[in-house]
Design a protein around this motif. Structure first.
Motif, PDB file in Angstrom:
ATOM      1  N   THR A 134     -11.883   4.400 -13.016  1.00 56.34           N
ATOM      2  CA  THR A 134     -10.441   4.370 -12.735  1.00 56.34           C
ATOM      3  C   THR A 134     -10.044   5.271 -11.569  1.00 56.34           C
ATOM      4  O   THR A 134      -8.958   5.128 -11.005  1.00 56.34           O
ATOM      5  CB  THR A 134      -9.649   4.806 -13.991  1.00 56.34           C
ATOM      6  OG1 THR A 134     -10.138   6.096 -14.412  1.00 56.34           O
ATOM      7  CG2 THR A 134      -9.804   3.793 -15.113  1.00 56.34           C
ATOM      8  N   ALA A 135     -10.940   6.182 -11.172  1.00 50.49           N
ATOM      9  CA  ALA A 135     -10.644   7.086 -10.057  1.00 50.49           C
ATOM     10  C   ALA A 135     -10.615   6.357  -8.726  1.00 50.49           C
ATOM     11  O   ALA A 135     -10.239   6.942  -7.710  1.00 50.49           O
ATOM     12  CB  ALA A 135     -11.673   8.211 -10.003  1.00 50.49           C
ATOM     13  N   ILE A 136     -10.969   5.070  -8.722  1.00 49.01           N
ATOM     14  CA  ILE A 136     -10.913   4.320  -7.463  1.00 49.01           C
ATOM     15  C   ILE A 136      -9.478   4.246  -6.942  1.00 49.01           C
ATOM     16  O   ILE A 136      -9.259   4.146  -5.733  1.00 49.01           O
ATOM     17  CB  ILE A 136     -11.514   2.901  -7.639  1.00 49.01           C
ATOM     18  CG1 ILE A 136     -11.785   2.278  -6.260  1.00 49.01           C
ATOM     19  CG2 ILE A 136     -10.606   2.000  -8.484  1.00 49.01           C
ATOM     20  CD1 ILE A 136     -12.594   0.983  -6.323  1.00 49.01           C
ATOM     21  N   ALA A 137      -8.494   4.342  -7.861  1.00 44.57           N
ATOM     22  CA  ALA A 137      -7.092   4.360  -7.423  1.00 44.57           C
ATOM     23  C   ALA A 137      -6.804   5.604  -6.587  1.00 44.57           C
ATOM     24  O   ALA A 137      -6.137   5.529  -5.535  1.00 44.57           O
ATOM     25  CB  ALA A 137      -6.168   4.310  -8.632  1.00 44.57           C
ATOM     26  N   GLN A 138      -7.306   6.760  -7.012  1.00 45.73           N
ATOM     27  CA  GLN A 138      -7.121   7.989  -6.252  1.00 45.73           C
ATOM     28  C   GLN A 138      -7.894   7.921  -4.941  1.00 45.73           C
ATOM     29  O   GLN A 138      -7.413   8.388  -3.893  1.00 45.73           O
ATOM     30  CB  GLN A 138      -7.581   9.189  -7.072  1.00 45.73           C
ATOM     31  CG  GLN A 138      -7.364  10.536  -6.371  1.00 45.73           C
ATOM     32  CD  GLN A 138      -7.832  11.711  -7.214  1.00 45.73           C
ATOM     33  OE1 GLN A 138      -8.141  11.562  -8.407  1.00 45.73           O
ATOM     34  NE2 GLN A 138      -7.900  12.881  -6.596  1.00 45.73           N
ATOM     35  N   TRP A 139      -9.094   7.354  -4.996  1.00 46.01           N
ATOM     36  CA  TRP A 139      -9.910   7.157  -3.788  1.00 46.01           C
ATOM     37  C   TRP A 139      -9.110   6.382  -2.745  1.00 46.01           C
ATOM     38  O   TRP A 139      -9.026   6.777  -1.581  1.00 46.01           O
ATOM     39  CB  TRP A 139     -11.183   6.418  -4.199  1.00 46.01           C
ATOM     40  CG  TRP A 139     -12.122   6.004  -3.106  1.00 46.01           C
ATOM     41  CD1 TRP A 139     -11.995   6.182  -1.769  1.00 46.01           C
ATOM     42  CD2 TRP A 139     -13.364   5.309  -3.291  1.00 46.01           C
ATOM     43  NE1 TRP A 139     -13.077   5.641  -1.098  1.00 46.01           N
ATOM     44  CE2 TRP A 139     -13.930   5.119  -2.006  1.00 46.01           C
ATOM     45  CE3 TRP A 139     -14.063   4.850  -4.418  1.00 46.01           C
ATOM     46  CZ2 TRP A 139     -15.153   4.458  -1.838  1.00 46.01           C
ATOM     47  CZ3 TRP A 139     -15.275   4.203  -4.245  1.00 46.01           C
ATOM     48  CH2 TRP A 139     -15.813   4.022  -2.961  1.00 46.01           C
ATOM     49  N   ARG A 140      -8.506   5.280  -3.153  1.00 45.29           N
ATOM     50  CA  ARG A 140      -7.730   4.448  -2.226  1.00 45.29           C
ATOM     51  C   ARG A 140      -6.546   5.211  -1.647  1.00 45.29           C
ATOM     52  O   ARG A 140      -6.252   5.106  -0.445  1.00 45.29           O
ATOM     53  CB  ARG A 140      -7.264   3.181  -2.941  1.00 45.29           C
ATOM     54  CG  ARG A 140      -8.394   2.203  -3.261  1.00 45.29           C
ATOM     55  CD  ARG A 140      -7.977   1.151  -4.272  1.00 45.29           C
ATOM     56  NE  ARG A 140      -9.005   0.117  -4.427  1.00 45.29           N
ATOM     57  CZ  ARG A 140      -9.030  -0.761  -5.427  1.00 45.29           C
ATOM     58  NH1 ARG A 140      -8.085  -0.721  -6.373  1.00 45.29           N
ATOM     59  NH2 ARG A 140      -9.981  -1.672  -5.495  1.00 45.29           N
ATOM     60  N   GLN A 141      -5.863   5.982  -2.483  1.00 44.55           N
ATOM     61  CA  GLN A 141      -4.721   6.759  -2.000  1.00 44.55           C
ATOM     62  C   GLN A 141      -5.156   7.774  -0.949  1.00 44.55           C
ATOM     63  O   GLN A 141      -4.503   7.941   0.094  1.00 44.55           O
ATOM     64  CB  GLN A 141      -4.037   7.477  -3.172  1.00 44.55           C
ATOM     65  CG  GLN A 141      -3.273   6.548  -4.106  1.00 44.55           C
ATOM     66  CD  GLN A 141      -2.688   7.293  -5.292  1.00 44.55           C
ATOM     67  OE1 GLN A 141      -2.984   8.472  -5.505  1.00 44.55           O
ATOM     68  NE2 GLN A 141      -1.864   6.613  -6.063  1.00 44.55           N
ATOM     69  N   GLU A 142      -6.247   8.477  -1.217  1.00 47.44           N
ATOM     70  CA  GLU A 142      -6.736   9.475  -0.271  1.00 47.44           C
ATOM     71  C   GLU A 142      -7.171   8.824   1.041  1.00 47.44           C
ATOM     72  O   GLU A 142      -6.945   9.377   2.127  1.00 47.44           O
ATOM     73  CB  GLU A 142      -7.892  10.266  -0.890  1.00 47.44           C
ATOM     74  CG  GLU A 142      -7.455  11.189  -2.017  1.00 47.44           C
ATOM     75  CD  GLU A 142      -8.592  12.093  -2.486  1.00 47.44           C
ATOM     76  OE1 GLU A 142      -9.651  12.127  -1.799  1.00 47.44           O
ATOM     77  OE2 GLU A 142      -8.427  12.758  -3.531  1.00 47.44           O
ATOM     78  N   TRP A 143      -7.794   7.658   0.936  1.00 47.60           N
ATOM     79  CA  TRP A 143      -8.219   6.944   2.146  1.00 47.60           C
ATOM     80  C   TRP A 143      -7.010   6.579   3.006  1.00 47.60           C
ATOM     81  O   TRP A 143      -7.036   6.739   4.238  1.00 47.60           O
ATOM     82  CB  TRP A 143      -8.999   5.689   1.741  1.00 47.60           C
ATOM     83  CG  TRP A 143      -9.368   4.807   2.898  1.00 47.60           C
ATOM     84  CD1 TRP A 143     -10.450   4.909   3.715  1.00 47.60           C
ATOM     85  CD2 TRP A 143      -8.611   3.680   3.382  1.00 47.60           C
ATOM     86  NE1 TRP A 143     -10.427   3.928   4.675  1.00 47.60           N
ATOM     87  CE2 TRP A 143      -9.314   3.152   4.483  1.00 47.60           C
ATOM     88  CE3 TRP A 143      -7.431   3.067   2.975  1.00 47.60           C
ATOM     89  CZ2 TRP A 143      -8.859   2.040   5.189  1.00 47.60           C
ATOM     90  CZ3 TRP A 143      -6.982   1.950   3.684  1.00 47.60           C
ATOM     91  CH2 TRP A 143      -7.687   1.458   4.772  1.00 47.60           C
ATOM     92  N   ARG A 144      -5.956   6.089   2.378  1.00 49.82           N
ATOM     93  CA  ARG A 144      -4.755   5.715   3.135  1.00 49.82           C
ATOM     94  C   ARG A 144      -4.145   6.936   3.825  1.00 49.82           C
ATOM     95  O   ARG A 144      -3.757   6.877   4.998  1.00 49.82           O
ATOM     96  CB  ARG A 144      -3.738   5.056   2.197  1.00 49.82           C
ATOM     97  CG  ARG A 144      -4.192   3.712   1.632  1.00 49.82           C
ATOM     98  CD  ARG A 144      -3.141   3.108   0.703  1.00 49.82           C
ATOM     99  NE  ARG A 144      -3.621   1.868   0.097  1.00 49.82           N
ATOM    100  CZ  ARG A 144      -3.797   1.682  -1.209  1.00 49.82           C
ATOM    101  NH1 ARG A 144      -3.503   2.656  -2.070  1.00 49.82           N
ATOM    102  NH2 ARG A 144      -4.237   0.529  -1.662  1.00 49.82           N
ATOM    103  N   ARG A 145      -4.056   8.057   3.079  1.00 43.86           N
ATOM    104  CA  ARG A 145      -3.449   9.263   3.649  1.00 43.86           C
ATOM    105  C   ARG A 145      -4.323   9.876   4.737  1.00 43.86           C
ATOM    106  O   ARG A 145      -3.805  10.511   5.669  1.00 43.86           O
ATOM    107  CB  ARG A 145      -3.199  10.302   2.539  1.00 43.86           C
ATOM    108  CG  ARG A 145      -2.086   9.927   1.566  1.00 43.86           C
ATOM    109  CD  ARG A 145      -1.646  11.151   0.776  1.00 43.86           C
ATOM    110  NE  ARG A 145      -2.741  11.713  -0.014  1.00 43.86           N
ATOM    111  CZ  ARG A 145      -2.941  11.439  -1.303  1.00 43.86           C
ATOM    112  NH1 ARG A 145      -2.124  10.616  -1.946  1.00 43.86           N
ATOM    113  NH2 ARG A 145      -3.942  11.991  -1.960  1.00 43.86           N
TER     114      ARG A 145
END
Length: 560
Positions: A531-542
């Motif tokens: 489920t941490a892939i959601a945080q991964w995606r957010q960090e990538w965008r930022r």
């Protein structure tokens, strides 16, 4: 005549602004057109393939865009250039130096012969790959653009130089059948011209790459030892194969593992094919979607988790999967330690697979085709198809006769395998660099200075289409190689951002790559939940992902 002059003030702008983030980043005729996303329509050069190498055992295929496979040395070399293209005058170039600098022309037989073959006074400026774009920026800032220059058009200095008019628009002299005047340029695949075009215009001769740049292999002897007689036909069967291979532990006196490193461009790429991930970017309703944001990518990570839990990786998989230890992982594979490997098809077929078989008694290595996951089709990320272009100075192109001579020089450097020109560019001078052995095999004369002189001058950037030449030992791989390349090429899709420039991509690519590697390693090894892939995606965008997206979208809308 092509007249697009550029001022010295513009060139100085290129030299300063361009210095930010300068990392190296079938037969038909007529005038094909194409459009990618919202890019302007491109009138492309006609495609007319040259004849194959004489007596070299060419392997035919009905699939377009494959590298030509040969199984023997040419029995005779033919000339693809009727007469030297030059007029005896000086030609300046800016080109990449991959090895040591060559000797001066007075002490350099290869350079002297190059001058004779081209009928020019060849004056190259050579720059090593690690400082190439910095030096190109300096040259452009000086206001004296070389006649011919290799340009990485997805790097700031190259992109800005093209945009500001330093290099000639060649569309009107190369589009359609006009290119047939330069038969070796007409031999370049259409995708090279299509992907390197800017706003529907042609600004250089593409350095063409194969459409597919990676293939996977499997130790068939280990697969048989695990009880398998056929390659898997589904992703589930592939997982079962790797799981069963993990139980072998030791074979032929060596400790073995199914997979070496957890590498982005090795096992992760292979799994992404099976899960239908496709290119790094895809377009949906006018918006770019990065592969990280897709369900297929999440399925790829989930599959890697299953491989990890099944014990399919070497204990040092995280280190071996990093760029810094790629050579070590590759060496361990050639030593017979791993069942799986993914690398470039030419290297695998010409050297790597045989090295494994020579070094491990009873080893059998074959190409491994990806098998689809349930409900999806295999999708392979198609290579950009080119790596930079050779541009012609806008000033030089103002003279029609000089422009014709410069295109003729590019035509010479693009001579295909099996020609006297390609033999000279690739192997040098008979009696100085090489001699012919039995069956016309080229044997190097071990003259280090002669080799340096050849390597320092023969790479202008214009090149022939890719070929794979299998020697007598490896010719038996031709059918397996051909089937693999055909399958991968037919399953390939082109990234819509190919040929576009993003300054944010240049500046943040290393940071984003490291972020992706760190998150993948944490999730796959169980140090973070899926489920941490959601945080991964957010960090990538930022961290720059959203800015890269926006810049690519802007470039697509402008048609650059």
């Amino acid at each position: 005549m092509i007249n697009h002059p550029v001022s010295r003030r513009q060139l100085m702008t290129i030299g300063t602004a361009g210095a930010v983030g300068l990392g190296l980043a079938g037969c038909s005729t007529g005038a094909p057109t194409s459009s990618t996303g919202s890019r302007a329509e491109t009138v492309l050069p006609s495609y007319k393939p040259q004849q194959p190498a004489t007596g070299a055992g060419a392997v035919s295929s009905e699939v377009d865009d494959l590298p030509q496979i040969y199984t023997r040395n040419p029995t005779r070399y033919w000339s693809s250039v009727e007469a030297p293209p030059g007029d005896g005058g000086q030609v300046t170039t800016f080109q990449m130096l991959w090895f040591a600098p060559p000797a001066a022309v007075g002490k350099n037989p290869y350079w002297q012969q190059l001058n004779k073959n081209l009928n020019v006074d060849y004056r190259p400026t050579l720059a090593s790959s690690d400082t190439y774009n910095d030096k190109l920026a300096t040259v452009l800032a000086g206001g004296n653009v070389p006649d011919l220059a290799f340009i990485q058009d997805q790097v700031a200095v190259g992109a800005q130089a093209i945009q500001q008019g330093a290099f000639a628009d060649l569309t009107d002299v190369l589009a359609g059948d006009k290119i047939l005047k330069y038969p070796n340029l007409a031999n370049l695949p259409t995708y090279g011209w299509q992907n390197s075009a800017k706003n529907g215009r042609i600004f250089g001769i593409p350095h063409v790459n194969p459409a597919v740049s990676s293939s996977a292999t499997i130790r068939t002897d280990l697969m048989r030892a695990a009880g398998y007689r056929e390659q898997p036909t589904s992703a589930d069967e592939m997982l079962a194969l790797f799981t069963d291979l993990s139980k072998i532990k030791k074979f032929g006196g060596k400790q073995v593992w199914p997979i070496g490193g957890l590498g982005t461009y090795q096992i992760q790429r292979f799994v992404s094919w099976m899960q239908g991930v496709g290119p790094s970017w895809r377009e949906d309703g006018g918006k770019l979607i990065n592969q990280l944001e897709t369900d297929e990518f999440a399925s790829t990570i989930d599959y890697l988790i299953k491989l990890w839990k099944a014990g399919c990786f070497h204990p040092d998989a995280l280190a071996l999967g990093s760029d810094s230890q790629r050579s070590k992982e590759k060496q361990m594979w050639t030593e017979g330690r791993f069942a799986f490997e993914l690398d470039s098809p030419p290297w695998l077929a010409q050297q790597g697979m045989q090295q494994v078989e020579d070094g491990t008694q009873g080893a059998i290595v074959d190409f491994l085709q990806p098998a689809p996951a349930d409900g999806v089709e295999v999708v392979v990320e198609r290579d950009a198809g080119y790596w930079g272009i050779v541009g012609i100075s806008a000033k030089a192109a103002e003279d029609d006769r000089k422009l014709d001579r410069l295109l003729g020089i590019c035509n010479y450097f693009a001579a295909p395998y099996g020609t006297t020109e390609s033999l000279f560019l690739g192997s040098g001078i008979e009696g100085y660099n090489f001699r012919f052995g039995a069956d016309k095999k080229i044997i190097d004369l071990d003259n280090s200075q002669a080799e340096t002189n050849l390597q320092g001058l023969h790479w202008l950037g214009a090149s022939s289409p890719s070929t794979i030449t299998l020697d007598g030992v490896n010719a038996r791989r031709k059918d397996n190689l051909l089937a693999d390349l055909e399958m991968l090429t037919k399953a390939s899709k082109t990234d819509p951002t190919v040929g576009l420039y993003s300054d944010a991509q240049t500046r943040s690519s290393a940071k984003l790559d490291q972020l992706n590697e760190d998150w993948r390693n944490k999730i796959v090894t169980g140090r973070a939940p899926m489920t941490a892939i959601a945080q991964w995606r957010q960090e990538w965008r930022r961290a720059g992902g959203d800015q890269v997206r926006q810049e690519f979208q802007d470039a697509m809308q402008k048609g650059h």
